[in-house]
Design a protein around this motif. Structure first.
Motif: not given
Length: 598
Positions: A6-12, A208-211, A400-401, A412-416
């Motif tokens: 899922x693409x990010x909504x917010x990038x820090x 920031x992506x959860x809110x 997102x992100x 389960x592998x996770x990236x972000x």
């Protein structure tokens, strides 16, 4: 489906850090109530401006005490306003918060303080201070200890009076997104907790992506009563979310008065672990049956579940089901919602599986429970059911992100940006957890459906997660139990259960000596005497010794002595004499069920 992104909504940005919302809120909405905290005169509001000023005052004290950028400062306390205040004050001076569960043993405390190299430590109670004093000689890096209940925060504020407030602003602005925000110690299979290093970017990116995905939780006027330990990464995420969303939070350090506090504060949402939802349901059901209204409750329960299940079908609930639901809303469901304060329409559950039946029940009574998934290493939320994307029985889609991949063996592998940097002082464990492609290996097994919803199917690693969401490393307990001369093997159980228990086998070589000392016939077997009071008292000593190494939540509450030892021939042991945990749990499934009363 092997991978879903899922693409990010917010990038820090590189210059951002977790204290920014505190200062932004004080400037943009100074009079908005951020916290409700207890005082001798009763509950009082803390506005955004007041919170910023309080953070600055404590941060000035930390600077005066010599706390500098990158220094580790430990924090051992129940969930309370001061926990949040100290967390942000530590960040404001560029230092690193190291949480310690307030139920931790002196041994656990010593390990975390020693491994992190903490130069300061906040404790809450006199008991904490005494436990720390007992191990302080082994902590040469520890320079300062402050006790919250002893008024040391006031003294710290006074100590900082000579530090210009502008210095805090200067230090705060120097903190970058890539800097370390916290080191959270999480149980490892080898026993020693590993220090999980999370940056400001890790946590900031997660919340920031959860809110934006959870507007029914995080919005102006939202209120939550936080009762999970803030040492837990999940509760910490909600803390920073409430600050960022400029919503109102009250801390509840004592869960004994939880129902009264919920009814008093009237939260719009709560964060919890499955065990609390189970208790709400069980208490309501037992009370209804005790009051002679069991049949009504049971019917209402069936209707709630059916109504929720029907919401996931194309036609939705039929007219008859809608009418029954409306009737029971008046008779039963409204009272259940009242137990949560009457205004709570949503909740988040994590830490352990909730179960589809319970999720449907609560949604049916008018409280939608969003189940999510993550680990401390993922800051912690990696996936969640959301307002417009919920599939009960799953833990939702990646946030997102985040990208989630299912490896060939089901892991389960996770990236972000949410994936942690490293394990503190442990490059080997880091290399085992994060591969060269940047994928974090969770140790959990799962499946992705065609729409990207993740279902957890098991766990590769042996960490036990209780129904209360507590991570327990069985090796710590088992190794200590096996030290007892009468014990051969010990297997700790409690995954998805309300408490930790143990299965213990007796050493065949030591058995004849114990029989003689206890005055039993030499022909007596373990199977005949496993409920013998003297034998149980002896094994209890081994259990007590093991429990001394862990917190109360991780301690063994019940044990069973098994009728025979494990062997390779019977399938419980490998050729190298390692216990096959899954075989033991299958073979002794009835014993385990007996421990938990079903």
């Amino acid at each position: 489906m092997r991978e879903f992104s899922v693409p990010p909504v917010v990038t820090i940005g590189d210059a951002a850090n977790l204290t920014d919302p505190v200062w932004d809120n004080a400037e943009l909405a100074p009079d908005t109530v951020q916290f409700v905290r207890p005082t001798p005169a009763g509950w009082t509001d803390v506005t955004c401006a007041q919170f910023r000023d309080d953070v600055v005052a404590v941060a000035r004290g930390l600077v005066a005490a010599g706390v500098g950028p990158g220094d580790r400062v430990a924090l051992m306390s129940k969930t309370r306003y001061e926990w949040t205040l100290l967390d942000y004050a530590i960040w404001a001076v560029g230092a690193v918060t190291v949480p310690i569960y307030e139920t931790s043993s002196a041994e656990q405390m010593a390990w975390i303080l020693s491994d992190s190299g903490a130069i300061g430590c906040f404790v809450e109670t006199n008991g904490h201070a005494m436990a720390l004093a007992g191990v302080r000689d082994d902590l040469p890096a520890l320079r300062e200890v402050w006790q919250i209940d002893a008024g040391d925060l006031d003294a710290l504020r006074e100590r900082g009076a000579s530090v210009p407030p502008a210095e805090i602003d200067q230090r705060r602005r120097a903190v970058k997104a890539g800097d370390i925000a916290t080191i959270i110690y999480t149980s490892g299979t080898t026993g020693r907790p590993k220090g999980c290093v999370l940056s400001h970017r890790n946590m900031h990116s997660d919340i920031s992506n959860a809110i934006p995905m959870l507007p029914d939780l995080f919005h102006a006027g939202a209120r939550t009563l936080l009762f999970l330990p803030l040492a837990h990464a999940f509760a910490r995420l909600i803390q920073i979310g409430m600050v960022q969303a400029r919503a109102t939070m009250r801390h509840a350090p004592d869960t004994k008065n939880l129902v009264a506090e919920l009814q008093d504060f009237k939260p719009t949402f709560v964060l919890s672990v499955p065990r609390v939802f189970e208790k709400v349901y069980n208490t309501a059901k037992q009370k209804a049956h005790a009051d002679g209204k069991g049949k009504i409750f049971d019917k209402a329960e069936r209707v709630a579940i059916a109504h929720s299940e029907a919401r996931d079908t194309p036609g939705g609930p039929g007219l008859g089901l809608k009418l029954q639901h409306k009737l029971f809303d008046r008779l039963v469901y409204g009272k259940l919602r009242a137990a949560l304060g009457g205004h709570c329409a949503t909740a988040i559950s994590g830490g352990a599986p909730l179960g589809a039946r319970l999720a449907h029940f609560f949604r049916g009574v008018g409280v939608t429970v969003y189940e999510g998934y993550g680990l401390t290493e993922t800051s912690p939320a990696a996936a969640a059911n959301l307002q417009n994307a919920t599939r009960i029985g799953t833990v939702g889609r990646p946030l997102p992100g985040v990208t989630i991949r299912i490896a060939d063996d089901g892991e389960i592998l996770i990236k972000g940006d949410i994936v942690f940097r490293e394990y503190w002082n442990n490059p080997q464990a880091t290399a085992e957890a994060i591969d060269t492609g940047g994928w974090f290996h969770s140790g959990d097994l799962g499946e992705l459906d065609a729409d990207g919803f993740l279902k957890i199917t098991g766990r590769k690693k042996e960490i036990i997660v209780t129904a209360g969401g507590k991570n327990v490393a069985p090796a710590v307990l088992e190794d200590r139990i096996r030290v007892h001369p009468l014990v051969s093997q010990a297997v700790v159980v409690g995954d998805r259960r309300p408490f930790i228990a143990a299965l213990v086998t007796i050493d065949e070589e030591a058995w004849p000596n114990w029989l003689a000392e206890a005055g039993h016939p030499a022909t007596a077997t373990v199977a005949e005497l496993r409920d013998d009071e003297r034998l149980r008292a002896e094994i209890q000593k081994a259990i007590d010794e093991a429990n001394a190494a862990v917190s109360k939540a991780e301690a063994i509450k019940v044990f069973r002595i098994l009728p025979r030892d494990f062997t390779e021939a019977t399938g419980e042991m490998t050729p190298s004499l390692k216990v096959k945990r899954n075989v033991v749990q299958q073979t002794y499934a009835d014993e385990i069920s007996g421990i938990y009363g079903h």
